[in-house]
Design an enzyme around this catalytic site. Structure first.
Site, mmCIF file in Angstrom:
data_model
loop_
_atom_site.group_PDB
_atom_site.id
_atom_site.type_symbol
_atom_site.label_atom_id
_atom_site.label_comp_id
_atom_site.label_asym_id
_atom_site.label_seq_id
_atom_site.Cartn_x
_atom_site.Cartn_y
_atom_site.Cartn_z
ATOM 1 N N LYS A 160 9.378 -12.526 -1.647
ATOM 2 C CA LYS A 160 8.363 -12.778 -0.650
ATOM 3 C C LYS A 160 7.874 -14.212 -0.802
ATOM 4 O O LYS A 160 7.989 -14.734 -1.920
ATOM 5 C CB LYS A 160 7.208 -11.792 -0.760
ATOM 6 C CG LYS A 160 6.328 -12.000 -2.002
ATOM 7 C CD LYS A 160 5.135 -11.121 -1.965
ATOM 8 C CE LYS A 160 3.921 -11.782 -1.378
ATOM 9 N NZ LYS A 160 3.224 -12.703 -2.287
ATOM 10 N N HIS A 163 6.602 -7.005 -5.762
ATOM 11 C CA HIS A 163 6.555 -6.670 -7.197
ATOM 12 C C HIS A 163 5.519 -5.592 -7.502
ATOM 13 O O HIS A 163 5.579 -4.954 -8.543
ATOM 14 C CB HIS A 163 6.370 -7.924 -8.067
ATOM 15 C CG HIS A 163 4.964 -8.427 -8.141
ATOM 16 N ND1 HIS A 163 4.389 -9.188 -7.166
ATOM 17 C CD2 HIS A 163 3.997 -8.270 -9.090
ATOM 18 C CE1 HIS A 163 3.146 -9.493 -7.504
ATOM 19 N NE2 HIS A 163 2.878 -8.944 -8.661
ATOM 20 N N LYS A 221 5.269 -1.914 -10.480
ATOM 21 C CA LYS A 221 4.242 -1.655 -11.506
ATOM 22 C C LYS A 221 4.230 -0.174 -11.860
ATOM 23 O O LYS A 221 4.233 0.681 -10.975
ATOM 24 C CB LYS A 221 2.857 -2.082 -10.988
ATOM 25 C CG LYS A 221 2.714 -3.597 -10.859
ATOM 26 C CD LYS A 221 1.330 -3.965 -10.361
ATOM 27 C CE LYS A 221 1.249 -5.432 -10.001
ATOM 28 N NZ LYS A 221 0.741 -6.297 -11.053
ATOM 29 N N ASP A 276 -0.323 -13.442 2.020
ATOM 30 C CA ASP A 276 0.098 -13.436 0.613
ATOM 31 C C ASP A 276 -0.063 -12.054 -0.029
ATOM 32 O O ASP A 276 0.725 -11.668 -0.883
ATOM 33 C CB ASP A 276 -0.747 -14.474 -0.151
ATOM 34 C CG ASP A 276 -0.264 -14.715 -1.581
ATOM 35 O OD1 ASP A 276 0.966 -14.804 -1.772
ATOM 36 O OD2 ASP A 276 -1.110 -14.808 -2.491
ATOM 37 N N HIS A 329 1.520 -6.376 -0.439
ATOM 38 C CA HIS A 329 1.059 -5.524 -1.533
ATOM 39 C C HIS A 329 0.033 -4.470 -1.081
ATOM 40 O O HIS A 329 0.141 -3.295 -1.413
ATOM 41 C CB HIS A 329 0.424 -6.350 -2.661
ATOM 42 C CG HIS A 329 1.293 -7.469 -3.176
ATOM 43 N ND1 HIS A 329 2.649 -7.348 -3.314
ATOM 44 C CD2 HIS A 329 0.994 -8.717 -3.602
ATOM 45 C CE1 HIS A 329 3.148 -8.474 -3.801
ATOM 46 N NE2 HIS A 329 2.160 -9.322 -3.970
ATOM 47 N N LYS A 375 -9.170 -14.162 -4.253
ATOM 48 C CA LYS A 375 -9.040 -14.963 -5.468
ATOM 49 C C LYS A 375 -10.429 -15.387 -5.922
ATOM 50 O O LYS A 375 -11.360 -15.450 -5.122
ATOM 51 C CB LYS A 375 -8.178 -16.191 -5.181
ATOM 52 C CG LYS A 375 -6.740 -15.796 -4.808
ATOM 53 C CD LYS A 375 -5.735 -16.846 -5.204
ATOM 54 C CE LYS A 375 -4.332 -16.428 -4.856
ATOM 55 N NZ LYS A 375 -3.701 -15.600 -5.895
HETATM 56 C C1 BG6 Z 1 1.696 -12.564 -5.655
HETATM 57 C C2 BG6 Z 1 0.852 -13.532 -4.897
HETATM 58 O O1 BG6 Z 1 2.560 -11.874 -4.787
HETATM 59 O O2 BG6 Z 1 0.857 -11.626 -6.317
HETATM 60 C C3 BG6 Z 1 -0.115 -14.238 -5.812
HETATM 61 O O3 BG6 Z 1 1.693 -14.506 -4.254
HETATM 62 C C4 BG6 Z 1 -0.931 -13.233 -6.605
HETATM 63 O O4 BG6 Z 1 -0.983 -15.102 -5.083
HETATM 64 C C5 BG6 Z 1 -0.019 -12.210 -7.271
HETATM 65 O O5 BG6 Z 1 -1.672 -13.930 -7.583
HETATM 66 C C6 BG6 Z 1 -0.826 -11.095 -7.913
HETATM 67 O O6 BG6 Z 1 0.014 -10.289 -8.681
HETATM 68 P P1 BG6 Z 1 -0.500 -9.507 -9.971
HETATM 69 O O7 BG6 Z 1 0.704 -8.757 -10.419
HETATM 70 O O8 BG6 Z 1 -0.947 -10.549 -10.945
HETATM 71 O O9 BG6 Z 1 -1.628 -8.637 -9.509
#
Ligand code: BG6
Length: 488
Positions: free
Chosen positions: A146, A176, A180, A233, A238, A338
């Protein structure tokens, strides 16, 4: 017992010197190697456009990847044997004729080819076309990172072009979050127990919250992030994936398409948020300076790579509804941002209160019965209920049933990337996003993207280290509820 994967794979990593390769992919491959989960003859071919030669590249891996490997101390012998798997190929992915070098490196021996595109999306189509021209695609798998595109139109264009070269069964679109452990546990919780299923519907659920909050800012990715923002993003992928797992019907089996069909039904049933409803149901924010754990952090505008007048959102909260019999009228509140107050990812299911209380008003207080599923930073579930305080009266008090998974299951958790890379090597598609799911998600966020592009008002500002703009609290207050951390 960990099982070594099937023999004879060649894992070709485009973007071999990029940020993702350095932070995630090579550390995950190392962990799989260390844990004995890679077939002994599996090879890693790193591709990048640099002037490095093979030993120069291994030096780069030593310097940049090794320090990013978490877990137990690195054993020198294991590290060396990992480096022996790697071959470096310097190649300009924009030059199709250069792919003959890759073909020679691959040779005929490795039938199971994996092409991992850890590059910007602009290179997806040129790389796939060149792989096709070089005759390397038959039986191969391609992994797309992505962001896949920037909106529905650009992701459709990429999917069309890649789809002319690879079949859908050869395409692994990474999200991703699906790798998890805690996210897969949602399947176990929902579909391995009869306990929750009868209550998992509009008759018993008042509202659901899904929060993915980060303390981190844009971490040197200002340039990329400023063109992207939190909706693209995090929400388009997600959060909508998490939501679809929470809301889906029980699948027939855990086969890739059985699961993905059910997630798709949810994504297609999302009630469109259009026009004036966008202002009522969606809050966008942007952080200004503040403190995270007592340490001062700069405003988003002051981050390198961010335009000083940028209106890119670093926070989104929204109300989403699912138009089907199970969920009609139940608000799902999604939130991500964030520089928030804590790093936490959790799903909160608020059940309805009793219809009539013989025990006084306490039993009618919203949120008395609640299931909180925490995904990050630790995994736990907490079931809240009311109980009687000891004594003569009938005074109710909130109590909890708590389960901390890391205490129950003490073994180490596999990083999401490690799990997903092993799935690609073994050809398991269930935890990858199918084209129709991805496009349904883009279709749903498109009106919000379009609306924001034409709006004069900037995002609402919030201080770093807080929980986002006040409007995010007001959004829930309009539905007589509040975010979990706002409860006293
Ligand atoms: C990514 C985003 O897909 O996921 C990032 O591009 C973000 O901006 C990250 O920080 C968060 O992933 P995790 O696994 O740390 O919650």
């Amino acid at each position: 017992m960990n099982q070594p994967g099937p023999p004879g794979f060649a894992f070709v990593l485009f973007g071999g010197t990029g940020d993702l390769a350095m932070r995630k992919i090579l550390p995950a491959l190392y962990a799989a190697h260390r844990d004995g989960m890679l077939a002994p003859d599996g090879r890693i071919i790193s591709v990048a456009m640099t002037t490095l030669d093979h030993s120069g590249y291994l030096g780069w891996v030593d310097e940049h990847v090794k320090p990013r490997i978490s877990g137990t101390a690195i054993d020198d012998g294991v590290w060396r044997s990992f480096l022996e798997r790697i071959t470096y190929v310097a190649l300009d992915a924009g030059q199709p004729e250069a792919f003959s070098v890759l073909r020679e490196t691959l040779g005929a021996a490795h039938g199971r080819r994996i092409f991992y595109l850890a590059t910007g999306p602009a290179l997806f189509v040129p790389i796939c076309s060149a792989l096709g021209t070089a005759g390397l695609t038959e039986g191969a798998r391609v992994v797309l990172e992505k962001p896949l595109g920037y909106d529905l139109e650009s992701s459709t264009a990429i999917n069309d072009a890649v789809g002319r070269i690879f079949n859908e069964e050869q395409i692994y679109r990474i999200d991703h979050y699906l790798g998890k452990e805690a996210v897969q546990n949602l399947f176990a919780l929902r579909f391995g127990n009869s306990l929750f299923e009868p209550l998992w519907r509009r008759e018993w659920v008042e509202s659901i919250q899904i929060t993915v909050a980060e303390e981190l800012g844009v971490e040197g990715r200002g340039n990329f992030y400023d063109q992207t923002g939190a909706l693209r993003d995090m929400v388009q992928n997600h959060l909508l994936q998490l939501m679809s797992i929470v809301a889906m019907e029980p699948p027939r089996s855990m086969d890739a398409d059985a699961v993905r069909d059910e997630k798709l039904r949810v994504l297609r049933a999302l009630k469109p948020v259009l026009g004036e409803q966008i202002r009522q149901s969606v809050v966008r924010g942007q952080y200004h300076a503040g403190a995270i754990n007592g340490v001062s952090v700069p405003a988003y505008h002051a981050e390198p790579g961010v335009r000083p007048e940028s209106r890119t959102e670093t926070f989104v909260a929204l109300k989403v509804e699912v138009e089907n019999w199970r969920w009609a009228g139940v608000p799902f509140f999604l939130r991500t941002g964030k520089r928030l107050g804590a790093r936490v990812a959790e799903i909160v299911v608020n059940f309805r209160t009793v219809p009539h209380s013989a025990l006084g008003p306490m039993a009618l207080r919203p949120g008395s019965n609640r299931l909180t599923i925490r995904l990050q930073p630790t995994e736990s579930i907490r079931l809240s209920a009311l109980a009687k305080q000891p004594g003569l009266g009938m005074t109710l008090q909130g109590v909890y049933l708590d389960l901390a998974f890391d205490q129950f299951f003490q073994q180490d958790r596999m990083e999401a990337y490690q799990r997903l890379l092993l799935d690609v090597i073994a050809g398991r598609l269930a935890l990858f996003v199918r084209r129709d799911e991805q496009e349904a998600a883009w279709r749903w966020v498109a009106p919000i993207i379009d609306d924001w592009a034409t709006q004069d008002t900037p995002p609402r500002s919030y201080s770093s280290g807080t929980w986002g703009p006040a409007a995010a609290s007001a959004l829930l207050a309009r539905h007589n509820t509040c975010w979990l951390e706002e409860e006293n």
